[in-house]
Each structure stands twice: as C-alpha cells, then as structure tokens.
Design a protein around this motif. Sequence first.
Motif, PDB file in Angstrom:
ATOM      1  N   GLN A 121       0.849  -1.204   0.000  1.00 48.31           N
ATOM      2  CA  GLN A 121       0.000   0.000   0.000  1.00 48.31           C
ATOM      3  C   GLN A 121       0.887   1.258   0.000  1.00 48.31           C
ATOM      4  O   GLN A 121       0.613   2.232  -0.700  1.00 48.31           O
ATOM      5  CB  GLN A 121      -0.868  -0.066   1.270  1.00 48.31           C
ATOM      6  CG  GLN A 121      -1.780   1.077   1.545  1.00 48.31           C
ATOM      7  CD  GLN A 121      -2.376   0.985   2.986  1.00 48.31           C
ATOM      8  OE1 GLN A 121      -2.208  -0.015   3.685  1.00 48.31           O
ATOM      9  NE2 GLN A 121      -3.060   2.041   3.402  1.00 48.31           N
ATOM     10  N   VAL A 122       1.956   1.219   0.745  1.00 44.91           N
ATOM     11  CA  VAL A 122       2.896   2.352   0.798  1.00 44.91           C
ATOM     12  C   VAL A 122       3.627   2.493  -0.541  1.00 44.91           C
ATOM     13  O   VAL A 122       3.791   3.600  -1.067  1.00 44.91           O
ATOM     14  CB  VAL A 122       3.887   2.161   1.970  1.00 44.91           C
ATOM     15  CG1 VAL A 122       5.033   3.149   1.908  1.00 44.91           C
ATOM     16  CG2 VAL A 122       3.143   2.292   3.289  1.00 44.91           C
ATOM     17  N   GLN A 123       4.028   1.359  -1.099  1.00 46.07           N
ATOM     18  CA  GLN A 123       4.696   1.412  -2.412  1.00 46.07           C
ATOM     19  C   GLN A 123       3.762   2.044  -3.455  1.00 46.07           C
ATOM     20  O   GLN A 123       4.183   2.887  -4.255  1.00 46.07           O
ATOM     21  CB  GLN A 123       5.072  -0.003  -2.883  1.00 46.07           C
ATOM     22  CG  GLN A 123       6.144  -0.685  -2.042  1.00 46.07           C
ATOM     23  CD  GLN A 123       6.250  -2.170  -2.364  1.00 46.07           C
ATOM     24  OE1 GLN A 123       5.291  -2.785  -2.849  1.00 46.07           O
ATOM     25  NE2 GLN A 123       7.399  -2.769  -2.058  1.00 46.07           N
ATOM     26  N   ARG A 124       2.475   1.651  -3.413  1.00 44.45           N
ATOM     27  CA  ARG A 124       1.497   2.181  -4.383  1.00 44.45           C
ATOM     28  C   ARG A 124       1.289   3.670  -4.182  1.00 44.45           C
ATOM     29  O   ARG A 124       1.243   4.439  -5.135  1.00 44.45           O
ATOM     30  CB  ARG A 124       0.156   1.462  -4.223  1.00 44.45           C
ATOM     31  CG  ARG A 124      -0.060   0.353  -5.228  1.00 44.45           C
ATOM     32  CD  ARG A 124      -1.515  -0.104  -5.283  1.00 44.45           C
ATOM     33  NE  ARG A 124      -2.143  -0.286  -3.993  1.00 44.45           N
ATOM     34  CZ  ARG A 124      -2.033  -1.396  -3.250  1.00 44.45           C
ATOM     35  NH1 ARG A 124      -1.322  -2.413  -3.692  1.00 44.45           N
ATOM     36  NH2 ARG A 124      -2.659  -1.484  -2.096  1.00 44.45           N
ATOM     37  N   ALA A 125       1.169   4.079  -2.910  1.00 47.35           N
ATOM     38  CA  ALA A 125       0.932   5.505  -2.622  1.00 47.35           C
ATOM     39  C   ALA A 125       2.100   6.343  -3.126  1.00 47.35           C
ATOM     40  O   ALA A 125       1.911   7.435  -3.689  1.00 47.35           O
ATOM     41  CB  ALA A 125       0.736   5.711  -1.127  1.00 47.35           C
ATOM     42  N   ALA A 126       3.308   5.847  -2.951  1.00 44.63           N
ATOM     43  CA  ALA A 126       4.485   6.579  -3.444  1.00 44.63           C
ATOM     44  C   ALA A 126       4.412   6.680  -4.957  1.00 44.63           C
ATOM     45  O   ALA A 126       4.623   7.762  -5.541  1.00 44.63           O
ATOM     46  CB  ALA A 126       5.757   5.856  -3.014  1.00 44.63           C
ATOM     47  N   ASP A 127       4.075   5.576  -5.588  1.00 44.43           N
ATOM     48  CA  ASP A 127       4.012   5.543  -7.052  1.00 44.43           C
ATOM     49  C   ASP A 127       2.975   6.534  -7.577  1.00 44.43           C
ATOM     50  O   ASP A 127       3.213   7.269  -8.535  1.00 44.43           O
ATOM     51  CB  ASP A 127       3.672   4.111  -7.474  1.00 44.43           C
ATOM     52  CG  ASP A 127       3.858   3.910  -8.953  1.00 44.43           C
ATOM     53  OD1 ASP A 127       4.977   4.191  -9.424  1.00 44.43           O
ATOM     54  OD2 ASP A 127       2.888   3.504  -9.627  1.00 44.43           O
ATOM     55  N   GLU A 128       1.812   6.552  -6.916  1.00 45.41           N
ATOM     56  CA  GLU A 128       0.753   7.471  -7.358  1.00 45.41           C
ATOM     57  C   GLU A 128       1.186   8.929  -7.233  1.00 45.41           C
ATOM     58  O   GLU A 128       0.698   9.802  -7.953  1.00 45.41           O
ATOM     59  CB  GLU A 128      -0.534   7.220  -6.560  1.00 45.41           C
ATOM     60  CG  GLU A 128      -1.285   5.989  -7.077  1.00 45.41           C
ATOM     61  CD  GLU A 128      -2.254   5.395  -6.047  1.00 45.41           C
ATOM     62  OE1 GLU A 128      -2.549   6.080  -5.046  1.00 45.41           O
ATOM     63  OE2 GLU A 128      -2.675   4.235  -6.251  1.00 45.41           O
ATOM     64  N   ALA A 129       2.121   9.201  -6.323  1.00 46.98           N
ATOM     65  CA  ALA A 129       2.617  10.573  -6.159  1.00 46.98           C
ATOM     66  C   ALA A 129       3.832  10.833  -7.055  1.00 46.98           C
ATOM     67  O   ALA A 129       4.497  11.866  -6.924  1.00 46.98           O
ATOM     68  CB  ALA A 129       2.991  10.816  -4.700  1.00 46.98           C
ATOM     69  N   GLY A 130       4.142   9.878  -7.947  1.00 48.37           N
ATOM     70  CA  GLY A 130       5.292  10.061  -8.833  1.00 48.37           C
ATOM     71  C   GLY A 130       6.612   9.840  -8.126  1.00 48.37           C
ATOM     72  O   GLY A 130       7.664  10.341  -8.544  1.00 48.37           O
ATOM     73  N   ARG A 131       6.586   9.050  -7.051  1.00 50.27           N
ATOM     74  CA  ARG A 131       7.789   8.780  -6.274  1.00 50.27           C
ATOM     75  C   ARG A 131       7.953   7.270  -6.105  1.00 50.27           C
ATOM     76  O   ARG A 131       7.095   6.489  -6.523  1.00 50.27           O
ATOM     77  CB  ARG A 131       7.698   9.460  -4.888  1.00 50.27           C
ATOM     78  CG  ARG A 131       7.616  10.971  -4.946  1.00 50.27           C
ATOM     79  CD  ARG A 131       8.943  11.581  -5.367  1.00 50.27           C
ATOM     80  NE  ARG A 131       8.895  13.030  -5.446  1.00 50.27           N
ATOM     81  CZ  ARG A 131       8.848  13.735  -6.574  1.00 50.27           C
ATOM     82  NH1 ARG A 131       8.792  13.101  -7.748  1.00 50.27           N
ATOM     83  NH2 ARG A 131       8.847  15.046  -6.560  1.00 50.27           N
ATOM     84  N   PHE A 132       9.015   6.882  -5.422  1.00 53.77           N
ATOM     85  CA  PHE A 132       9.340   5.458  -5.290  1.00 53.77           C
ATOM     86  C   PHE A 132       9.713   5.153  -3.849  1.00 53.77           C
ATOM     87  O   PHE A 132      10.540   5.862  -3.258  1.00 53.77           O
ATOM     88  CB  PHE A 132      10.523   5.152  -6.220  1.00 53.77           C
ATOM     89  CG  PHE A 132      11.057   3.741  -6.135  1.00 53.77           C
ATOM     90  CD1 PHE A 132      10.234   2.646  -6.362  1.00 53.77           C
ATOM     91  CD2 PHE A 132      12.403   3.521  -5.871  1.00 53.77           C
ATOM     92  CE1 PHE A 132      10.742   1.349  -6.293  1.00 53.77           C
ATOM     93  CE2 PHE A 132      12.920   2.228  -5.805  1.00 53.77           C
ATOM     94  CZ  PHE A 132      12.090   1.145  -6.018  1.00 53.77           C
ATOM     95  N   LEU A 221      11.643   4.952 -10.738  1.00 51.46           N
ATOM     96  CA  LEU A 221      12.584   4.322 -11.663  1.00 51.46           C
ATOM     97  C   LEU A 221      11.940   4.208 -13.044  1.00 51.46           C
ATOM     98  O   LEU A 221      10.791   3.761 -13.151  1.00 51.46           O
ATOM     99  CB  LEU A 221      12.971   2.944 -11.136  1.00 51.46           C
ATOM    100  CG  LEU A 221      13.728   2.989  -9.799  1.00 51.46           C
ATOM    101  CD1 LEU A 221      13.975   1.595  -9.255  1.00 51.46           C
ATOM    102  CD2 LEU A 221      15.049   3.755  -9.943  1.00 51.46           C
ATOM    103  N   HIS A 222      12.662   4.623 -14.065  1.00 51.75           N
ATOM    104  CA  HIS A 222      12.099   4.579 -15.419  1.00 51.75           C
ATOM    105  C   HIS A 222      12.843   3.637 -16.345  1.00 51.75           C
ATOM    106  O   HIS A 222      12.444   3.461 -17.491  1.00 51.75           O
ATOM    107  CB  HIS A 222      12.049   5.991 -16.009  1.00 51.75           C
ATOM    108  CG  HIS A 222      11.080   6.860 -15.270  1.00 51.75           C
ATOM    109  ND1 HIS A 222       9.726   6.590 -15.234  1.00 51.75           N
ATOM    110  CD2 HIS A 222      11.259   7.943 -14.495  1.00 51.75           C
ATOM    111  CE1 HIS A 222       9.113   7.484 -14.477  1.00 51.75           C
ATOM    112  NE2 HIS A 222      10.020   8.322 -14.014  1.00 51.75           N
ATOM    113  N   SER A 223      13.939   3.070 -15.888  1.00 48.01           N
ATOM    114  CA  SER A 223      14.542   2.012 -16.714  1.00 48.01           C
ATOM    115  C   SER A 223      15.213   0.974 -15.835  1.00 48.01           C
ATOM    116  O   SER A 223      15.715   1.277 -14.748  1.00 48.01           O
ATOM    117  CB  SER A 223      15.532   2.595 -17.722  1.00 48.01           C
ATOM    118  OG  SER A 223      16.554   3.290 -17.068  1.00 48.01           O
ATOM    119  N   HIS A 224      15.161  -0.252 -16.336  1.00 49.49           N
ATOM    120  CA  HIS A 224      15.780  -1.386 -15.644  1.00 49.49           C
ATOM    121  C   HIS A 224      16.529  -2.202 -16.685  1.00 49.49           C
ATOM    122  O   HIS A 224      16.092  -2.288 -17.835  1.00 49.49           O
ATOM    123  CB  HIS A 224      14.717  -2.334 -15.075  1.00 49.49           C
ATOM    124  CG  HIS A 224      13.839  -1.718 -14.047  1.00 49.49           C
ATOM    125  ND1 HIS A 224      14.231  -1.538 -12.757  1.00 49.49           N
ATOM    126  CD2 HIS A 224      12.579  -1.251 -14.143  1.00 49.49           C
ATOM    127  CE1 HIS A 224      13.247  -0.979 -12.078  1.00 49.49           C
ATOM    128  NE2 HIS A 224      12.224  -0.795 -12.904  1.00 49.49           N
TER     129      HIS A 224
END
Length: 475
Positions: A121-132, A221-224
């Motif tokens: 849930q925390v990972q998702r919330a960060a992602d939704e805010a454009g963060r990681f 992160l935008h590339s792996h």
Amino acid sequence: MNPAAPELLAGLRAILGAEGVLTDAADCAPYLADHRRLYQGRALAVLLPRSPGEVSQLLALCNARRVGVVPHGGNTSYCGGATPDESGRQVVLSLRRLNRLRSVNAANYSLTAEAGCVLAQVQRAADEAGRFFPLSLGSEGSCQIGGNLSTNAGGTAVLRYGMMRDLVLGLEVVLADGRVLEGLSGLRKDNTGYDIRSLFLGAEGTLGVITAANLKLFPQLHSHATALAAVADVRAAVMLLGRLRDASGDRVSSFELIPRIAIELTTRHIEGVRDPLERPYPWYVLCELSSSSATEGLDAVLEAALGAALGEGAVLDAAVARNERERAALWRVRENIPEAQRREGVGLKHDISVAVAALPDFVARAAQWLSGNVPEGRLIAYGHVGDGSLHFNLSAAPGAAPEPFLARADAVRRAVHDLVHEFGGSFSAEHGIGRLKVGELERYASPVELALMRAVKRAFDPHGIMNPGKVLREE
Ligand code: MLT
Ligand code: ZN
C-alpha cells in the motif's frame, strides 16, 4: 484465567469498544501462531486499536497491571517475534486497524504512514505521487510497515537504498507507560542529542509500539536492465558485483545469488518457472541495474559488462531480459526459492551475513563442513550477496528421512553460526531475533553489548511488559 482478567478486559473494552477486544477462540486464532508454525501461543485477548490515543491508553492500563503486550503486524516474522507465549496472560496488540496513510509530500520526498499500512500500500501511494518507496520483500503484500520498522527489514534493494532503518525520517512511538514520543517532523538534518528514535528500529516491539513513521521516498525508476548470469562460484559472483558497480556508475540495485539447486526446486515446484538458460551451471546471479532516467541505456551497459566478463570466462553464460515479461520471469525464479524449498519438504534456515568480500571463503568452509558432517542435507545458499547476506538453508536430500535430518538442526546451527562468528559476521542478517534466536544473541553478543541492551530495555520498559521474552530473555 488470571483472576484479574475480567476487570482488565472491562478496562480494555472501555478504551477500545467491545469490537476492539477479541476473546473468542476462533477470532483470536490467526494471531496466536507464527507463520512458520514454530510457536502456538495463547492470549487473554487480541486488541485492535484505531488510533495512537487508544494505543496510549491501553498501554498505560497494561503497564499499571503488569500485563505483557505483544505487538502484531502482518505476522510474517521468521523468528516468532509477534506470537504471544503459552501462558495465556499476555495480550496481542494488532496494529492492523491503524492503517491510515496520513500524508504524502512529493516535494519533500517523504510520506507518513501508520504502522498497520501494508508495505504494498505504501509502495502504491508513493508511485501514485510520482515517487518510489524502495523496500521490497517477498511478503510485501501482507507485511506491515510497523513490522518492517520493528525488525529493520531488508529485502532485495538494500544494496542501493539500505535497510528499513535507512528509509526513516521520523517515528511516532507509544512508550510502555502510555507516553507518546512525537517525532514525525521529517527532517533530514537534526543533530540534537541522542538518536532515541533509532532504538525502536529493530527492537521488535520490546521498547515501545511504533504507531506511525515518516518514510523517505526516491525518484521513480524509469529504466531497468536485468539479467541472470551463470558463474562458476561465489568468488566469481562477488567479482562480477564489483565489475557491474564500476561499469554502471553504481546503478546496481539488486544482486542476488541463486544456486543450481534453487533452479531445480523452483522449476519443479512453481508453476510457470523455467530454467532461463539452456545448460545447467553451478551458481547464478540475478543482477539488476535501474535508473530514474529513461534514456540511460542501461541494457547496453549491462550487456557490454556481461559480454566482457563472458569473454574472460568470469561469467559462463547469461540471459538478459528483453522486456518486462522476461524480467518478471527472472524475478519469479528468485522470489519463489523460499516457497519451492518449503514444498520440497523439511528444511533448516540460517539467515547470515559476513563482509561481502569474505563470502566466498565463508561459503567454501561452511559447505565443506556440511558435506562432511550432514550428508543427508543439501545446501541451498541464496540471497542478497550484494549485501554479504545469505539464506544459508538446508533441505533433506531425496530419500533422507526427515526426523534424523531435523534432529541435526541444533548441531548444524551451532556449526554454521560459530563459523559466521569466526568470520566476524551476523547470525541474523535480516530476520531479527524474535523468540527463536534469544539464546543465539546471548551466545554471540559481547557482554558489553548485552549489558547495554538490558539497560536500555529497563530504561524504556521498567516493568517488562513490552513483547516479553523477545530479543532479550525476561529478567
Ligand atoms: C528471502 O530473501 O527470500 C527471504 O528473506 C528469506 C526467506 O523467505 O526464506
Ligand atoms: Zn532475504
């Protein structure tokens, strides 16, 4: 039942409401056994507070009555850290209803989450805010932030981002007597005396109850670039790590060791897992580079570095993921090793670390001892080689009877942990002490360290109500 129990339960119901105090056996059952089924406890009640204020009141009451309180998150502890003892006199304090994401501050690269938030849930919330948010574990769909903090969780991105301790900007903690330590300001610089908050990280709920945390976020992160590289031995794996760190401008975010037997077990037991390479090799590393830039050309960097290592014989073969699907397939092998080992049958687990550079010698010495002394066991050493941390596990060899193999558990643990100690390593790299390793801590920690730990425990929890018997033996 403890004769004072009805009065205590009435007091707890007055604080939490009737629905916040579980006493029915079926309702309580999920909170009374650890997920490895090492322990089966009993409890007076399971408490479900909704706010830090309720946690504060219930702790004040339990402290006054000298009732042991066992904090409980997602119940994914490997060491029985969240399971009450067998006395039936303790209460379990579940943080699961304290699960509000209080705020996300993208500009400050931080968010504030309550202890009962599930890691995913925390990972998702960060992602939704454009963060990681980088903490990444096999159990991320069920483990809770409070447990991650209290056990200083590790996982597969520690190499780049550190352990949970390194991801914390502030904590809110309720102390054993109910006082609240407010510390959610989220400052990145604050040199004002002793770092009291850090004591709660890794304390496994023995010093107080973490109710919320201000956590660090990072650029998305935008590339792996991800590959499974086959190597001859652990020394070649460690050398490859240095090589990739240098070649990539330190973009290595994961570097996980996988032995041949883990490929065999995952392909046998986990649906959809295939051997990524055509021929078998003794060892593999799952390596991943990552970047917040989409244009850094990480694939080319990884392929060039692996190509050069192949040319020199330092790498024997490699499968580079060409798309997200192939990347996920490589990670599926790594992430399913614990489950595949479980399905294979009985096993012994050791969660060790030594300095990264010492890993090859450690593995060679330990493997030699095992082959001479435990012929009925197969070594499954896998994990976070980039952090010097391995799950140094054993499974019973095919055809070996489980009972005699399991009867060797103490002797094997002693030999493995003694060798770890000789190497200056840790017998608990990332899974904590809980109840399981209290004796190991007493054996391997220095007298000075143990005396300081006991002094801290007495200072924070003079009546010994916080998670009694975990980390330190009850005094
Ligand atoms: C892992 O890295 O897979 C876990 O920490 C170890 C395990 O689940 O046995
Ligand atoms: Zn691990």
